[in-house]
Write a protein that holds these residues in place. Structure first.
Motif, PDB file in Angstrom:
ATOM      1  N   MET A   1       2.781  10.551  28.557  1.00 54.76           N
ATOM      2  CA  MET A   1       2.840  11.045  27.512  1.00 54.76           C
ATOM      3  C   MET A   1       0.901  11.294  27.126  1.00 54.76           C
ATOM      4  SD  MET A   1       3.997   7.563  24.913  1.00 54.76           S
ATOM      5  CE  MET A   1       3.182   8.509  23.266  1.00 54.76           C
ATOM      6  N   LYS A   2       1.495  11.953  26.208  1.00 56.83           N
ATOM      7  CA  LYS A   2      -0.482  11.673  25.157  1.00 56.83           C
ATOM      8  C   LYS A   2      -1.387  11.256  24.335  1.00 56.83           C
ATOM      9  CE  LYS A   2      -3.977  12.890  27.496  1.00 56.83           C
ATOM     10  NZ  LYS A   2      -3.444  11.957  28.334  1.00 56.83           N
ATOM     11  N   CYS A   3      -1.647   9.728  24.075  1.00 58.68           N
ATOM     12  CA  CYS A   3      -2.223   9.041  23.600  1.00 58.68           C
ATOM     13  C   CYS A   3      -3.467   9.308  22.492  1.00 58.68           C
ATOM     14  CB  CYS A   3      -1.879   7.813  23.976  1.00 58.68           C
ATOM     15  SG  CYS A   3      -0.553   7.828  24.683  1.00 58.68           S
TER      16      CYS A   3
ATOM     17  N   LEU B   1      -2.562  20.479  29.634  1.00 56.91           N
ATOM     18  CA  LEU B   1      -2.567  19.877  31.300  1.00 56.91           C
ATOM     19  C   LEU B   1      -2.083  18.432  31.689  1.00 56.91           C
ATOM     20  CD1 LEU B   1      -2.815  20.971  34.622  1.00 56.91           C
ATOM     21  CD2 LEU B   1      -5.674  20.203  33.616  1.00 56.91           C
ATOM     22  N   ASP B   2      -2.425  17.830  31.209  1.00 56.17           N
ATOM     23  CA  ASP B   2      -1.915  16.273  31.609  1.00 56.17           C
ATOM     24  C   ASP B   2      -0.220  15.960  31.223  1.00 56.17           C
ATOM     25  OD1 ASP B   2      -2.707  13.146  30.037  1.00 56.17           O
ATOM     26  OD2 ASP B   2      -0.656  13.777  29.819  1.00 56.17           O
ATOM     27  N   GLU B   3       0.574  16.838  30.429  1.00 59.86           N
ATOM     28  CA  GLU B   3       1.811  16.511  30.774  1.00 59.86           C
ATOM     29  C   GLU B   3       1.971  17.126  31.513  1.00 59.86           C
ATOM     30  OE1 GLU B   3       3.187  14.612  28.872  1.00 59.86           O
ATOM     31  OE2 GLU B   3       1.304  14.164  27.513  1.00 59.86           O
TER      32      GLU B   3
ATOM     33  N   GLY C   1       0.512  17.439  34.743  1.00 61.51           N
ATOM     34  CA  GLY C   1       1.000  16.548  35.418  1.00 61.51           C
ATOM     35  C   GLY C   1       1.681  14.708  35.963  1.00 61.51           C
ATOM     36  N   HIS C   2       2.273  14.784  34.117  1.00 62.81           N
ATOM     37  CA  HIS C   2       3.333  14.077  34.245  1.00 62.81           C
ATOM     38  C   HIS C   2       4.868  14.409  34.853  1.00 62.81           C
ATOM     39  CE1 HIS C   2       0.914  10.397  32.066  1.00 62.81           C
ATOM     40  NE2 HIS C   2       0.657  11.988  31.032  1.00 62.81           N
ATOM     41  N   VAL C   3       4.705  15.912  34.874  1.00 66.22           N
ATOM     42  CA  VAL C   3       5.603  16.174  35.328  1.00 66.22           C
ATOM     43  C   VAL C   3       6.277  15.988  36.637  1.00 66.22           C
ATOM     44  CG1 VAL C   3       7.077  18.450  35.428  1.00 66.22           C
ATOM     45  CG2 VAL C   3       6.254  17.804  32.878  1.00 66.22           C
TER      46      VAL C   3
ATOM     47  N   ASP D   1       1.353   9.464  37.054  1.00 64.14           N
ATOM     48  CA  ASP D   1       1.002   8.398  35.542  1.00 64.14           C
ATOM     49  C   ASP D   1      -0.452   8.988  35.173  1.00 64.14           C
ATOM     50  OD1 ASP D   1       1.470   6.707  33.670  1.00 64.14           O
ATOM     51  OD2 ASP D   1       3.228   5.143  34.681  1.00 64.14           O
ATOM     52  N   HIS D   2      -0.588   7.930  34.571  1.00 63.42           N
ATOM     53  CA  HIS D   2      -2.162   7.626  34.048  1.00 63.42           C
ATOM     54  C   HIS D   2      -3.005   6.619  35.086  1.00 63.42           C
ATOM     55  CE1 HIS D   2      -0.407   8.060  29.999  1.00 63.42           C
ATOM     56  NE2 HIS D   2      -0.737   9.682  30.090  1.00 63.42           N
ATOM     57  N   HIS D   3      -4.654   7.660  35.210  1.00 61.48           N
ATOM     58  CA  HIS D   3      -5.280   7.180  36.341  1.00 61.48           C
ATOM     59  C   HIS D   3      -5.879   5.977  35.362  1.00 61.48           C
ATOM     60  CE1 HIS D   3      -9.715   7.030  37.095  1.00 61.48           C
ATOM     61  NE2 HIS D   3      -8.786   7.503  39.162  1.00 61.48           N
TER      62      HIS D   3
ATOM     63  N   VAL E   1      -4.662  12.568  33.782  1.00 61.14           N
ATOM     64  CA  VAL E   1      -4.438  12.719  33.420  1.00 61.14           C
ATOM     65  C   VAL E   1      -4.524  10.989  32.877  1.00 61.14           C
ATOM     66  CG1 VAL E   1      -2.115  11.100  34.118  1.00 61.14           C
ATOM     67  CG2 VAL E   1      -3.190  14.336  35.067  1.00 61.14           C
ATOM     68  N   GLN E   2      -4.778  11.346  31.501  1.00 63.74           N
ATOM     69  CA  GLN E   2      -5.939   9.761  31.079  1.00 63.74           C
ATOM     70  C   GLN E   2      -4.822   9.434  29.856  1.00 63.74           C
ATOM     71  OE1 GLN E   2      -8.920   8.393  31.668  1.00 63.74           O
ATOM     72  NE2 GLN E   2      -9.369   9.589  33.334  1.00 63.74           N
ATOM     73  N   THR E   3      -4.777   8.003  29.637  1.00 63.61           N
ATOM     74  CA  THR E   3      -4.109   7.396  28.668  1.00 63.61           C
ATOM     75  C   THR E   3      -4.394   7.969  27.250  1.00 63.61           C
ATOM     76  OG1 THR E   3      -3.712   4.941  30.276  1.00 63.61           O
ATOM     77  CG2 THR E   3      -3.060   5.006  27.561  1.00 63.61           C
TER      78      THR E   3
HETATM   79 ZN   LIG Z   1      -0.214  11.554  29.223  1.00 64.62          ZN
END
Ligand SMILES: [Zn+2]
Length: 349
Positions: free
Chosen positions: A1-3, A154-156, A158-160, A164-166, A180-182
């Motif tokens: 997810m993206k926070c 792109l973050d999402e 990457g999760h797919v 996981d977050h760097h 892919v960042q928190t």
């Molecule tokens: Zn994320």
């Protein structure tokens, strides 16, 4: 997810933050991205997405999501799955009020590898505890504090894939090593409109999905040991030619996942020689590519015993360590056909 990233509001969003920072791999700062549970998709699996019925993204978001999908293909550096839009695509991407993200998530995903995935993005103007959602793509001149939808998608994606977050350094100086960042950054903070995977995203994609070719570059966020072996004739007639073959591979370590044992082609491998008993190695030049992946050849005309070894120096542009082969000794027979050099002739007595 993206926070959301506003740490001043951490108390308000503590549940969400915990959800975003839970790691499965216990990775150290600046390692390749941790891996999510659930396993990977197939290598080069072509995943098709479509817009979720009743929750179709506005045009600007559609364009951004498609661009993010293209970013995956252009920068995955591996055989990671690819994403393309298709009207009948079985993986829905939605936008708006139906989003099933956590209360403060601006986007989210589900993954059921190797079968399917989903993605959601919040609607423009969504009101969070911390403020109002602004997607940069919905403005002619994106305002300060907007989120770039291509970066977030792109973050999402990457999760797919399974990232996981760097885990960044405490000072965040390596932020650009991952998309892919928190906490995604808003305009104009560093990386707010990053449209490529970072090297630590790619490092994990390579380990999970393997390389596209044996000559492709390994991410410098990986630090992989290499092994170099050497084969040559044990003995040779005087004046004969010895073809020496070196084989360069990624060390076959379980921790390297799919990369262990990979042949390394297109690298610079040099041959060194010396007389038996000598301490100093001399370069015999760069070895040429053999017909088998990861092999390097050099042919020498020999009139005296020789020792040889192959050397691979660590490249500065990829995450491979140096290696040196074991030493091979080639015994060369005495000269039996005149004219012979005096030394060889004398030695043959
Ligand atoms: Zn994320």
């Amino acid at each position: 997810m993206k926070c959301i990233r506003d740490r001043r509001l951490a108390a308000l969003v503590s549940t969400m933050v915990l959800g975003c920072t839970a790691l499965t791999g216990g990775a150290a700062a600046h390692s390749p991205d941790p891996v999510l549970a659930g396993g990977p998709f197939a290598q080069n699996q072509a995943l098709k997405f479509s817009w979720r019925s009743g929750s179709v993204p506005i045009a600007a978001i559609q364009t951004a999501v498609k661009a993010a999908a293209a970013d995956v293909g252009a920068t995955r550096g591996s055989q990671a799955a690819t994403f393309t839009y298709a009207t009948s695509g079985g993986n829905p991407i939605g936008y708006g009020l139906g989003a099933t993200c956590g209360v403060n998530g601006i986007a989210c995903f589900t993954r059921t590898a190797p079968t399917s995935f989903t993605m959601w993005l919040r609607e423009q103007g969504h009101v969070f505890d911390w403020g109002t959602m602004k997607w940069c793509q919905t403005y002619a001149t994106p305002p300060t504090g907007c989120y770039d939808a291509e970066t977030i998608a792109l973050d999402e994606f990457g999760h797919v894939e399974g990232l996981d977050h760097h885990v960044n350094y405490a000072d965040g100086s390596d932020y650009l090593d991952a998309v892919v960042q928190t906490f995604s950054h808003t305009k104009p903070q560093v990386g707010w409109n990053m449209h490529t995977f970072g090297r630590c995203d790619i490092a994990t994609l390579q380990r999970v999905y393997d390389m596209l070719t044996w000559s492709a570059k390994y991410s410098t966020c990986n630090q992989l040991s290499t092994t170099l072996s050497l084969v040559g004739p044990a003995s040779l007639v005087y004046g004969g030619s010895a073809t020496i073959t070196a084989t360069l591979k990624v060390t076959d370590a379980a921790a390297y996942d799919r990369l262990g044992g990979n042949p390394l082609t297109g690298r610079v491998v040099t041959l060194q020689t010396r007389a038996p008993g000598a301490t100093t190695w001399l370069s015999a030049g760069t070895m040429s590519a053999g017909s088998t992946s990861g092999t390097y050849l050099k042919t020498l005309i020999l009139t005296a015993d020789i020792q040889a070894r192959a050397v691979f120096r660590a490249p500065t542009d990829e995450g491979l360590g140096a290696s040196t082969s074991a030493t091979a000794t080639i015994d060369v027979g005495a000269c039996r056909v005149a004219p012979c050099p005096m030394s060889a002739s004398a030695r043959s007595q």
